[in-house]
Design a protein around this motif. Structure first.
Motif, PDB file in Angstrom:
ATOM      1  N   ASP A 149      39.145  32.965 -23.007  1.00 12.85           N
ATOM      2  CA  ASP A 149      38.640  32.828 -21.643  1.00 12.85           C
ATOM      3  C   ASP A 149      39.764  32.469 -20.674  1.00 12.85           C
ATOM      4  OD1 ASP A 149      36.145  33.397 -22.549  1.00 12.85           O
ATOM      5  OD2 ASP A 149      35.510  31.308 -22.734  1.00 12.85           O
ATOM      6  N   SER A 150      40.670  31.590 -21.118  1.00 11.69           N
ATOM      7  CA  SER A 150      41.784  31.200 -20.255  1.00 11.69           C
ATOM      8  C   SER A 150      42.696  32.384 -19.957  1.00 11.69           C
ATOM      9  CB  SER A 150      42.582  30.073 -20.924  1.00 11.69           C
ATOM     10  OG  SER A 150      43.700  29.714 -20.145  1.00 11.69           O
ATOM     11  N   LEU A 151      42.958  33.212 -20.985  1.00  9.73           N
ATOM     12  CA  LEU A 151      43.818  34.385 -20.794  1.00  9.73           C
ATOM     13  C   LEU A 151      43.170  35.385 -19.830  1.00  9.73           C
ATOM     14  CD1 LEU A 151      46.312  36.033 -21.539  1.00  9.73           C
ATOM     15  CD2 LEU A 151      45.042  36.936 -23.500  1.00  9.73           C
ATOM     16  N   VAL A 152      41.847  35.618 -19.989  1.00 13.18           N
ATOM     17  CA  VAL A 152      41.165  36.560 -19.093  1.00 13.18           C
ATOM     18  C   VAL A 152      41.198  36.057 -17.654  1.00 13.18           C
ATOM     19  CG1 VAL A 152      38.923  37.565 -18.540  1.00 13.18           C
ATOM     20  CG2 VAL A 152      39.701  37.507 -20.900  1.00 13.18           C
ATOM     21  N   ARG A 153      40.954  34.754 -17.478  1.00 14.76           N
ATOM     22  CA  ARG A 153      40.991  34.213 -16.115  1.00 14.76           C
ATOM     23  C   ARG A 153      42.392  34.321 -15.517  1.00 14.76           C
ATOM     24  NH1 ARG A 153      38.137  30.021 -18.560  1.00 14.76           N
ATOM     25  NH2 ARG A 153      39.920  28.617 -18.372  1.00 14.76           N
ATOM     26  N   GLU A 154      43.418  34.107 -16.343  1.00 13.34           N
ATOM     27  CA  GLU A 154      44.789  34.206 -15.838  1.00 13.34           C
ATOM     28  C   GLU A 154      45.104  35.643 -15.415  1.00 13.34           C
ATOM     29  OE1 GLU A 154      48.625  33.215 -14.715  1.00 13.34           O
ATOM     30  OE2 GLU A 154      46.881  31.962 -15.110  1.00 13.34           O
ATOM     31  N   VAL A 155      44.642  36.624 -16.218  1.00  9.15           N
ATOM     32  CA  VAL A 155      44.865  38.034 -15.862  1.00  9.15           C
ATOM     33  C   VAL A 155      44.173  38.361 -14.541  1.00  9.15           C
ATOM     34  CG1 VAL A 155      44.348  40.401 -16.538  1.00  9.15           C
ATOM     35  CG2 VAL A 155      45.220  38.789 -18.229  1.00  9.15           C
ATOM     36  N   HIS A 156      42.916  37.926 -14.384  1.00 16.80           N
ATOM     37  CA  HIS A 156      42.199  38.172 -13.132  1.00 16.80           C
ATOM     38  C   HIS A 156      42.900  37.489 -11.954  1.00 16.80           C
ATOM     39  CE1 HIS A 156      38.237  38.975 -15.469  1.00 16.80           C
ATOM     40  NE2 HIS A 156      38.990  40.049 -15.375  1.00 16.80           N
ATOM     41  N   HIS A 157      43.408  36.275 -12.201  1.00 18.96           N
ATOM     42  CA  HIS A 157      44.088  35.556 -11.121  1.00 18.96           C
ATOM     43  C   HIS A 157      45.356  36.294 -10.694  1.00 18.96           C
ATOM     44  CE1 HIS A 157      45.351  32.146  -8.681  1.00 18.96           C
ATOM     45  NE2 HIS A 157      46.510  32.124  -9.314  1.00 18.96           N
ATOM     46  N   ARG A 158      46.092  36.811 -11.653  1.00 21.16           N
ATOM     47  CA  ARG A 158      47.333  37.525 -11.307  1.00 21.16           C
ATOM     48  C   ARG A 158      47.038  38.840 -10.588  1.00 21.16           C
ATOM     49  NH1 ARG A 158      51.877  36.559 -16.033  1.00 21.16           N
ATOM     50  NH2 ARG A 158      51.610  34.296 -16.195  1.00 21.16           N
ATOM     51  N   ILE A 159      45.981  39.523 -11.037  1.00 20.72           N
ATOM     52  CA  ILE A 159      45.615  40.760 -10.332  1.00 20.72           C
ATOM     53  C   ILE A 159      45.255  40.446  -8.891  1.00 20.72           C
ATOM     54  CG2 ILE A 159      43.895  42.604 -10.222  1.00 20.72           C
ATOM     55  CD1 ILE A 159      43.792  42.533 -13.257  1.00 20.72           C
ATOM     56  N   LYS A 160      44.488  39.349  -8.688  1.00 25.39           N
ATOM     57  CA  LYS A 160      44.117  38.963  -7.328  1.00 25.39           C
ATOM     58  C   LYS A 160      45.368  38.694  -6.497  1.00 25.39           C
ATOM     59  CE  LYS A 160      42.195  35.167  -4.656  1.00 25.39           C
ATOM     60  NZ  LYS A 160      41.748  33.770  -4.689  1.00 25.39           N
ATOM     61  N   ASN A 161      46.331  37.921  -7.044  1.00 26.25           N
ATOM     62  CA  ASN A 161      47.552  37.611  -6.297  1.00 26.25           C
ATOM     63  C   ASN A 161      48.323  38.875  -5.935  1.00 26.25           C
ATOM     64  OD1 ASN A 161      46.927  34.917  -6.470  1.00 26.25           O
ATOM     65  ND2 ASN A 161      48.278  34.505  -8.200  1.00 26.25           N
ATOM     66  N   ASN A 162      48.424  39.797  -6.884  1.00 25.91           N
ATOM     67  CA  ASN A 162      49.147  41.047  -6.614  1.00 25.91           C
ATOM     68  C   ASN A 162      48.456  41.852  -5.516  1.00 25.91           C
ATOM     69  OD1 ASN A 162      51.084  40.470  -8.530  1.00 25.91           O
ATOM     70  ND2 ASN A 162      49.989  41.526 -10.177  1.00 25.91           N
ATOM     71  N   LEU A 163      47.121  41.897  -5.562  1.00 27.74           N
ATOM     72  CA  LEU A 163      46.396  42.632  -4.522  1.00 27.74           C
ATOM     73  C   LEU A 163      46.562  41.967  -3.159  1.00 27.74           C
ATOM     74  CD1 LEU A 163      43.103  43.522  -6.417  1.00 27.74           C
ATOM     75  CD2 LEU A 163      44.969  45.050  -5.809  1.00 27.74           C
TER      76      LEU A 163
END
Length: 652
Positions: free
Chosen positions: A440-454
């Motif tokens: 769950d932590s890894l998935v949230r981190e991936v979503h967070h990074r995608i958000k930052n990049n966008l």
């Protein structure tokens, strides 16, 4: 006992009777028949297993090709919606050396790398755009005409153009003066070839064949039929299974490799011959072994008593808990480990009922299992039990159960072998929770990074917008869509299980639109959706983009009130769906125009509808008293799931 021993020794010293050789012949014949039956059963089992596997492969290939063609159709539809004006201009000018035509061709090749060629036709399907690279044949032109006549629902087929077998995807769009045009794109079946290659194995081959011409090969793992050396038709091969591919004139056919079954029959015969030969070679030693066994009978009887004593010692001092109980649950025998575990001596424990030592639920489960074992003569089984907390701390026991053998007229008892697995269970559960938390932590981190990049992309677009005022409206629209996608990923990064509620998603998009357009947006959410209405994870981003596009259109074309455009968004729950209604007053100049809202124009409607999920969503719009009402419905369970998992963080 001595008399019995002497008699046994006397009998064993007699020579073999002549009937033993007849018995040996009967045994050999019986073994041969058994091998024959087993070989036949083995062949039919192999044939059934391979048949099932081939049928599964045919179904899987059909579904995967359907999904691939659907994705390809969606990509072309989105590309057409995004470039409809440029396509209309190219169709009108027919200038193949212009920069616009070259840019369009390069953009299409980047979007769909397997593109073979493309062209544009009018709404009658005739007056096709000049064949600038001479790759659009007569069959393709006929397909375009049929496409228009059949209300834009073609059936995909292979076109045998020399040097480039291909299939076509056609998308209607609105050109200048509301003229309906057709964007026609041909594709090399490279991706379909890859799918077939992944499902082919040494036993059989999966191919795509035509339903119009029975047995006509369309595509194999080597490519379209112009890439194969064998005949185009399946004349000498038997198709084991065929599954139609929806939206095409194809079907996935599974063809066994030559010699599949005959080769397996040969291997079965060879195995049976080897086994029979080995059995024959062991016949003579078996007779010797039988003689020796008769001679050892007396010594075995003498050792029986000692064996019983050793068994009792093993039972008594075994590292596991051994208990023997009656059909009613009374303990008749328990070893040392069991007595120590339940803190009772031999006399007190062997007078207890096992139900009194266990948790009530475990006692009931054990009683039901033992009843089934006695009723259906089940020899062995296993179950997990929990010790009664009154006897100490809660312990988990892994128990193996076995019915004892029948001895004369004595009743059968139940032997229970227990082992304390409390620590192992606790440790495995801890590891499982830890692994889940890491995931769950890894998935949230991936979503967070995608958000930052966008968000970085949005910032770059804002910078570019200030430098190029002429492109500000386009960049502003793109920023709104990208910001909405970023908000969707942001919501997923904040949830422990990437859960996004529809109320949170709509609220976040509205806040984003307020910042971008500085407009007044009023949101109303029903109480039923404040802590309910989970969006399917695969549909979060498409739903966010659709909502952003609808709200952006409402802001652009809405009437100003006190200097700001006012848009109302209502979110309500229906029986099996969520209803999102967007209401805005239409500007007077928009009312006077033929298309009062961008939503009703060809480009806007095509773009939004192309983003809708394949099923589980509908979009309607009406004009009531100079107010535009747009209703988006998301149905359960394809897009929305109504659950009470956790409270919404952003409901207002």
């Amino acid at each position: 006992m001595p008399e019995e021993t002497g008699t046994s020794q006397l009998n064993l010293q007699k020579p073999f009777p002549e009937s033993m050789w007849g018995f040996a012949a009967v045994v050999l014949i019986a073994v041969a028949l058994i091998l024959l039956v087993l070989s036949i059963a083995r062949f039919y089992t192999f044939k059934e297993d391979v048949g099932n596997l081939m049928n599964i492969s045919a179904v899987s290939v059909s579904r995967e090709i359907e999904a691939t063609l659907e994705d390809l159709h969606r990509d072309v539809a989105i590309f057409t919606a995004e470039n409809s004006e440029l396509l209309s201009k190219i169709y009108r000018d027919k200038d193949y050396e212009s920069r616009e035509f070259i840019n369009l061709k390069n953009a299409l090749e980047r979007r769909v790398p397997d593109m073979f060629t493309f062209t544009i036709a009018n709404e009658e399907g005739t007056d096709i755009l000049d064949d600038f690279n001479f790759k659009v044949g007569d069959i393709c032109k006929i397909d375009i005409q049929n496409f228009v006549l059949n209300t834009y629902r073609p059936e995909i087929r292979i076109h045998p153009l020399p040097g480039g077998y291909h299939f076509d995807v056609m998308i209607p769009f609105v050109g200048f003066n509301n003229e309906v045009l057709v964007f026609f794109v041909s594709f090399i079946p490279r991706e379909i070839t890859r799918i077939l290659e992944s499902y082919t194995n040494p036993n059989y081959e999966v191919i795509v064949s035509s339903t119009l011409h029975q047995g006509l090969i369309e595509i194999t793992e080597h490519g379209s039929r112009d890439m194969i050396s064998e005949p185009f038709f399946l004349t000498d091969q038997v198709v084991s299974s065929s599954i139609p591919i929806q939206g095409t004139v194809w079907e996935s056919s599974v063809v066994p490799k030559p010699g599949l079954y005959s080769g397996y029959i040969k291997s079965i015969i060879a195995d049976a011959a080897v086994l029979f030969g080995l059995f024959v070679l062991t016949c003579t030693p078996m007779f010797v072994i039988i003689v020796r066994q008769f001679r050892k009978k007396q010594s075995a009887l003498l050792a029986l008593k000692e064996s019983e004593n050793r068994y009792f010692d093993l039972y008594e001092y075994a590292p596991d808990m051994y208990m023997t109980i009656t059909q009613q649950g009374s303990i008749v025998l328990a070893n040392r480990h069991a007595r120590e575990f339940f803190s009772q001596d031999k006399d007190s424990l062997e007078s207890e009922n096992i139900s009194d030592l266990l948790d009530p639920e475990s006692a009931q489960a054990l009683r039901k299992l033992s009843e089934k074992m006695y009723k259906f003569d089940r020899q062995a089984s296993q179950i997990e039990l929990v010790r009664n907390e009154k006897l100490g701390f809660k312990s988990i026991l892994h128990a193996r159960l076995r019915l004892t053998s029948v001895v004369r007229d004595e009743a059968r008892n139940l032997l229970i072998v227990c082992r304390d697995v409390t620590s192992q269970k606790t440790e495995s559960q801890r590891k499982l929770r830890f692994a889940q938390a890491q995931r769950d932590s890894l998935v949230r981190e991936v979503h967070h990074r995608i958000k930052n990049n966008l968000q970085n992309v949005v910032s770059l677009l804002a910078t570019y917008s200030r430098k190029t005022p002429d492109l500000q409206p386009i960049i502003h629209d793109a920023s709104a869509k990208i910001s909405s996608i970023a908000e969707a990923y942001g919501l997923q990064s904040r949830s422990t299980k990437s859960i996004v509620y529809i109320g949170d998603l709509v609220t976040a998009i509205i806040e984003n639109e307020r910042k971008l357009f500085l407009s007044q947006l009023n949101l109303s959410i029903s109480d039923e959706l404040r802590e309910n209405g989970k969006v399917a994870e695969r549909e979060v981003t498409p739903v966010a983009v659709i909502l952003s596009e609808l709200i952006t259109n409402a802001i652009k074309h809405g009437e100003k009130s006190l200097g700001a455009r006012v848009v109302h968004v209502n979110l309500t729950k229906e029986t099996e769906s969520v209803r999102i209604e967007i209401v805005n007053s239409i500007r007077k100049d928009a009312l006077d125009s033929p298309t009062p809202n961008n939503l009703t124009s060809g480009q806007g409607l095509a773009l939004i509808r192309s983003l809708l999920p394949p099923e589980g969503a509908t979009l309607t719009h009406t004009d009531k008293n100079s107010r535009m009402h747009v209703v988006l419905k998301l149905f359960s369970p394809q897009v929305i799931t109504f659950v009470q998992d956790q409270p919404s963080k952003f409901a207002v």
